[in-house]
Write an enzyme that holds these catalytic residues in place. Structure first.
Site, short mmCIF file in Angstrom:
data_model
loop_
_atom_site.label_atom_id
_atom_site.label_comp_id
_atom_site.label_asym_id
_atom_site.label_seq_id
_atom_site.Cartn_x
_atom_site.Cartn_y
_atom_site.Cartn_z
N GLY A 74 0.84 -1.20 0.00
CA GLY A 74 0.00 0.00 0.00
C GLY A 74 0.88 1.25 0.00
O GLY A 74 0.56 2.24 -0.65
N THR A 75 1.97 1.18 0.74
CA THR A 75 2.89 2.33 0.80
C THR A 75 3.40 2.66 -0.60
O THR A 75 3.42 3.82 -1.01
CB THR A 75 4.08 1.99 1.72
OG1 THR A 75 3.58 1.71 3.03
CG2 THR A 75 5.09 3.13 1.79
N ASN A 154 -6.65 4.95 9.43
CA ASN A 154 -6.14 3.75 10.07
C ASN A 154 -6.15 3.82 11.59
O ASN A 154 -6.17 2.79 12.26
CB ASN A 154 -4.71 3.47 9.58
CG ASN A 154 -3.85 4.71 9.58
OD1 ASN A 154 -4.16 5.71 8.93
ND2 ASN A 154 -2.78 4.68 10.34
N GLN A 182 -7.29 0.91 4.13
CA GLN A 182 -8.15 0.41 5.21
C GLN A 182 -9.57 0.13 4.73
O GLN A 182 -10.27 -0.71 5.32
CB GLN A 182 -8.20 1.41 6.38
CG GLN A 182 -6.90 1.54 7.16
CD GLN A 182 -6.57 0.31 7.99
OE1 GLN A 182 -7.42 -0.53 8.31
NE2 GLN A 182 -5.31 0.18 8.37
N ALA A 203 -3.03 -5.91 0.09
CA ALA A 203 -3.65 -7.22 0.33
C ALA A 203 -3.71 -7.60 1.80
O ALA A 203 -4.67 -8.24 2.25
CB ALA A 203 -2.87 -8.29 -0.45
N HIS A 204 -2.70 -7.17 2.60
CA HIS A 204 -2.64 -7.70 3.96
C HIS A 204 -3.65 -7.07 4.91
O HIS A 204 -3.74 -7.43 6.08
CB HIS A 204 -1.21 -7.64 4.53
CG HIS A 204 -0.76 -6.28 5.01
ND1 HIS A 204 -0.80 -5.92 6.33
CD2 HIS A 204 -0.24 -5.23 4.34
CE1 HIS A 204 -0.31 -4.69 6.46
NE2 HIS A 204 0.03 -4.25 5.26
N THR A 240 9.67 -8.17 -12.13
CA THR A 240 8.98 -9.44 -12.33
C THR A 240 7.85 -9.53 -11.31
O THR A 240 8.06 -9.26 -10.13
CB THR A 240 9.98 -10.61 -12.16
OG1 THR A 240 11.00 -10.44 -13.14
CG2 THR A 240 9.30 -11.95 -12.34
N CYS A 330 2.39 1.37 12.53
CA CYS A 330 3.55 2.06 12.00
C CYS A 330 4.16 3.02 13.01
O CYS A 330 5.31 3.37 12.90
CB CYS A 330 3.17 2.87 10.76
SG CYS A 330 2.28 1.90 9.60
N1 PLP Z 1 -2.37 3.55 4.14
C1 PLP Z 1 -3.07 3.22 5.23
C2 PLP Z 1 -4.33 3.96 5.53
C3 PLP Z 1 -2.65 2.16 6.05
O1 PLP Z 1 -3.36 1.84 7.13
C4 PLP Z 1 -1.45 1.48 5.71
C5 PLP Z 1 -0.93 0.41 6.59
O2 PLP Z 1 -1.13 0.42 7.78
C6 PLP Z 1 -0.77 1.87 4.55
C7 PLP Z 1 -1.24 2.91 3.80
C8 PLP Z 1 0.49 1.15 4.13
O3 PLP Z 1 0.19 -0.11 3.58
P1 PLP Z 1 1.31 -1.25 3.54
O4 PLP Z 1 1.43 -1.77 4.94
O5 PLP Z 1 0.78 -2.28 2.60
O6 PLP Z 1 2.55 -0.63 3.04
#
Ligand code: PLP
Length: 408
Positions: A74-75, A154, A182, A203-204, A240, A330
């Site tokens: 997601g980041t 989050n 989220q 995905a997680h 890849t 985080c």
């Molecule tokens: N954006 C939000 C709102 C999140 O809650 C998170 C992860 O906690 C992220 C981005 C980052 O996602 P990832 O953990 O897949 O890098």
């Protein structure tokens, strides 16, 4: 799945992998190991799996297949959305609007583009944690190129008015990115209906594996890739493909699309039982964020007088078998610092230091909620002396027991 004797209430940090997702991934971890760019049978098999997952993501979020770019998280999707658009348009003045409560994956890349010459405006939120569409309209300038507002926060679980914000962006001809990490798979979000130009997911957070996500980039969006190489993913993200991970993301999206409504209804039931139960047991408990405009399984409690002790509650609960959080995973290493999300909502620095986040998911049950309510008084009773201590010190310092809001 959580270990024996453990109850997992931290689904906003990450969700357990759904066994059906793990089963879908399994062949691609062992036998079907081909590179999707290869032209032989093994390669074509992997390519077919990646394209099937693309269809599953598209079916959940309402976009075209060519608009999906698989990422490593997601980041990465958030970084790509903002920096990718900025780099495509940086030959003209670039104004970006975001909010004060975004995840660091957005805030840090905003800082980066600002250092490269962009101007960034940060919208405030109200005491419920919600961005005002009027504030968005006020912030728009002739050179505003991109708006990035998260779909669900989050820390608090509060939902933003994405459809309204998207409509405003469209009416002003501005690109609209939403961090739906989220929200995706938990609330019905559709890029077409919600006027979203770019959308990030991971995905997680939706019962899939870690280390894979996606960015939706709608047709015609100016975008410059950040990762250069062999030209995979339509030349928007070379590397890849993580075939097993992508298959997991696709399977996770497919299950969420079919089961989201049932999951949400059950989570809301458990959520309400926990909110009522905790407030009955601890009258100093207050729910942070809008009472109903929140993710179905998301609870964030402050405890008046013992806000600085949230970490102690977390550790006590962990010892009793419950995984909860004080905010976002985080920033857990900064647990004693005031939360910028709570500060933006108007909490004073003392209260902004901590709260207890309980986030439910697909595999939680009402029995687990009842078990939590049984042990909860033990956790609070350990803090009672601390509570009276803090009330005394706050009275001494401020001449008041203090309202936890400075605005609401
Ligand atoms: N954006 C939000 C709102 C999140 O809650 C998170 C992860 O906690 C992220 C981005 C980052 O996602 P990832 O953990 O897949 O890098």
């Amino acid at each position: 799945m959580p270990g024996p004797g453990r109850i997992y209430f931290d689904n906003a940090a990450t969700t357990p992998v759904d066994p059906r997702v793990a089963a879908a991934m399994q062949p691609f971890l062992y036998g079907a190991f081909g590179n999707p760019s290869s032209m032989h049978t093994e390669g074509l098999q992997a390519r077919h799996a990646v394209e099937q997952s693309r269809q599953q993501v598209a079916d959940l979020l309402g976009c075209n297949l060519s608009e999906i770019v698989f990422t490593g998280s997601g980041t990465e999707a958030d970084n790509m959305a903002i920096a990718g658009v900025f780099r495509a348009l940086q030959d003209r003045p670039f104004h970006l609007i975001t909010s004060a409560i975004e995840h660091p994956a957005v805030l840090e890349v905003c800082r980066y583009v600002a250092a490269c010459g962009a101007t960034v405006s940060y919208l405030p939120v109200d005491g419920n944690g919600i961005v005002s569409p009027d504030d968005l309209v006020q912030a728009i300038r002739p050179e505003t190129r991109l708006i990035s507002i998260m779909a669900a926060n989050n820390v608090t679980g509060v939902l933003q008015p994405v459809a309204e914000l998207g409509r405003i962006a469209r009416e002003h001809n501005i690109l609209f990115h939403t961090d739906a990490v989220q929200a995706a798979g938990k609330t019905a979000i559709n890029v077409e209906r919600h006027d979203v130009t770019l959308l990030s997911l991971s995905a997680h957070k939706m019962y899939g594996p870690k280390g894979v996500g996606a960015l939706i980039i709608r047709e015609g969006t100016p975008f410059s890739p950040l990762i250069l190489g062999g030209g995979q993913e339509g030349n928007r993200r070379s590397a890849t493909e993580n075939v097993a991970g992508i298959v997991g993301l696709g399977a996770a999206c497919d299950i969420c699309r079919r089961e989201m409504a049932d999951d949400a209804a059950r989570e809301v039931r458990i959520r309400e039982r926990l909110i009522d139960g905790v407030q009955g047991l601890a009258p100093n408990a207050y729910l942070i964020g809008h009472r109903y405009r929140r993710l179905p399984g998301h609870i964030y409690f402050g405890f008046q007088g013992v806000e600085g002790e949230a970490i102690k509650m977390l550790l006590a609960l962990d010892e009793l078998g419950f995984a909860v959080s004080t905010g976002s995973a985080c920033s857990s290493h900064k647990a004693s610092e005031p939360s910028y999300v709570l500060s933006a909502m108007g909490f004073d620095p003392f209260c902004a230091r901590g709260a207890l986040r309980i986030t439910l998911g697909r595999f939680n049950t009402e029995t687990e909620a009842d078990r939590f309510l049984e042990i909860f008084p033990k956790t609070v009773s350990g803090l009672r002396s601390i509570q009276s201590y803090h009330h005394t010190t706050k009275e001494t310092h401020n001449g008041t027991t203090g309202n936890h809001f400075t605005h609401a």
